[in-house]
Design an enzyme around this catalytic site. Structure first.
Site, PDB file in Angstrom:
ATOM      1  CB  SER A   1      -0.947   0.010   0.977  1.00 58.14           C
ATOM      2  OG  SER A   1      -1.574   1.158   1.317  1.00 58.14           O
TER       3      SER A   1
ATOM      4  CG  HIS B   1      -3.993   4.480  -2.892  1.00 57.21           C
ATOM      5  ND1 HIS B   1      -5.043   4.193  -3.705  1.00 57.21           N
ATOM      6  CD2 HIS B   1      -3.900   3.856  -1.953  1.00 57.21           C
ATOM      7  CE1 HIS B   1      -5.276   2.876  -2.906  1.00 57.21           C
ATOM      8  NE2 HIS B   1      -4.609   3.173  -2.390  1.00 57.21           N
TER       9      HIS B   1
ATOM     10  CG  ASN C   1      -3.904  -2.131  -0.673  1.00 57.46           C
ATOM     11  OD1 ASN C   1      -4.869  -2.566  -1.495  1.00 57.46           O
ATOM     12  ND2 ASN C   1      -2.837  -2.280  -0.256  1.00 57.46           N
TER      13      ASN C   1
ATOM     14  CG  HIS D   1     -18.832  14.824   3.609  1.00 57.33           C
ATOM     15  ND1 HIS D   1     -17.723  13.214   3.587  1.00 57.33           N
ATOM     16  CD2 HIS D   1     -18.147  15.125   4.064  1.00 57.33           C
ATOM     17  CE1 HIS D   1     -16.239  13.499   3.654  1.00 57.33           C
ATOM     18  NE2 HIS D   1     -16.132  15.031   4.413  1.00 57.33           N
TER      19      HIS D   1
ATOM     20  N   GLY E   1      -4.916  -4.095  14.343  1.00 56.93           N
ATOM     21  CA  GLY E   1      -3.632  -4.286  15.914  1.00 56.93           C
ATOM     22  C   GLY E   1      -2.308  -4.020  14.646  1.00 56.93           C
ATOM     23  N   GLY E   2      -2.168  -3.345  13.394  1.00 50.41           N
ATOM     24  CA  GLY E   2      -1.376  -2.808  12.409  1.00 50.41           C
ATOM     25  C   GLY E   2      -0.857  -1.271  12.792  1.00 50.41           C
TER      26      GLY E   2
END
Length: 300
Positions: free
Chosen positions: A92, A106, A108, A176, A259-260
């Protein structure tokens, strides 16, 4: 079937290395290296550039983590898999260039495996994509980016580019705000058919197309003159990037829930961002031109 996780691990790790070497050539300097381990199982390597000449911040992350029970973000749409042991791995990356005329980008690619129980087969799915987020858009750049994306997935069927392009437009949407994050690219998830080999090949093709899609844009725009006005607008638009990553991005949510390493997960954030109350660019200004690009468009 038993998913060959070691093969995917080695392929993704090699992809990280190749991308970093290409970015180091653009930057003219070496990226930092930060290995990390996860107490619950697994770990990864963060490759990064901070305050560079070309990249104000760049993060290219490889991770391979595992656990005993699927985190909520992974099992919400697959309740039948809750409680299974799992592995997740991927590359990523987010690049925030210094020059406002060079787009943020970006990419990934990822694999998720829920291991079989009681003789059941492993369940796997691939996902990935890449997208382009310009501040001062150039139509030729957007068309080039999409052409490379198209050509990468064309061998896998004529339906893939239009489907994944539309998926990208829908996923990278700030609902939004009523605007897309940028000019899009490709996005896919839950890919597990027709078979593992085809899904893996398509995912590799998406990862491999990143440098050909992005590097020529950097080379063309990196020396474009800019001043404080352009940097100020860049910081304002970077605020939208932060909004998407914190409100909508599933990868950010999964990384935090599983928990990364928080520093690595939030390396995707821009180093400088601004918010203004109820501000819009002056009509007819270079900044106002961006609005026409923040909606789904046909680029090819």
């Amino acid at each position: 079937m038993h998913v060959p996780v070691s093969l995917v691990h080695d392929t993704f790790s090699d992809l990280q290395d190749r991308i970093v070497r290409s970015l180091e050539a653009l930057e003219g300097g070496a990226f930092g290296r930060d290995p990390w381990t996860r107490p619950e199982g697994g770990g990864g390597v963060a490759r990064y550039c901070e305050d560079g000449a070309v990249f104000e911040r760049a993060g290219v992350l490889f991770s391979h983590v595992h656990g005993d029970a699927l985190p909520p973000s992974a099992s919400a749409h697959r309740p039948e898999l809750a409680g299974r042991g799992w592995e997740a791995m991927g590359v990523s990356m987010v690049l925030h260039p210094r020059n406002p005329h060079v787009p943020t980008t970006h990419m990934n690619v990822r694999l998720f495996v829920a291991h079989g129980q009681g003789g059941d087969a492993d369940v796997f799915w691939f996902g990935g994509g890449l997208d382009l987020t310009p501040y001062y858009p150039v139509e030729a750049d957007a068309r080039h980016f999409h052409q490379v994306c198209h050509d990468a997935v064309a061998p896998f069927g004529d339906d893939k580019y239009p489907r994944y392009k539309a998926w990208c437009d829908d996923y990278f949407l700030l609902r939004h705000r009523g605007e897309t994050r940028g000019v899009g690219g490709l996005f896919f998830d839950d890919l597990n058919a027709p078979d593992f080999d085809t899904c893996f090949a398509l995912t590799r093709a998406v990862g491999d197309c990143f440098i050909p899609a992005y590097a020529p844009i950097v080379q063309a725009r990196r020396d474009t003159p800019y001043g404080e006005r352009e940097r100020d607008f860049q910081a304002y638009r970077r605020g939208r990037y932060v909004e998407f990553n914190l409100v909508y991005d599933r990868g950010t949510l999964f990384g935090l829930q599983s928990g990364g390493r928080t520093e690595s997960i939030l390396l995707s954030m821009p180093p400088v961002a601004r918010w203004r109350y109820d501000w819009t660019p002056e009509p007819g200004s270079p900044e106002s031109a961006l609005a026409d690009y923040l909606r789904p468009r046909a680029w090819l």
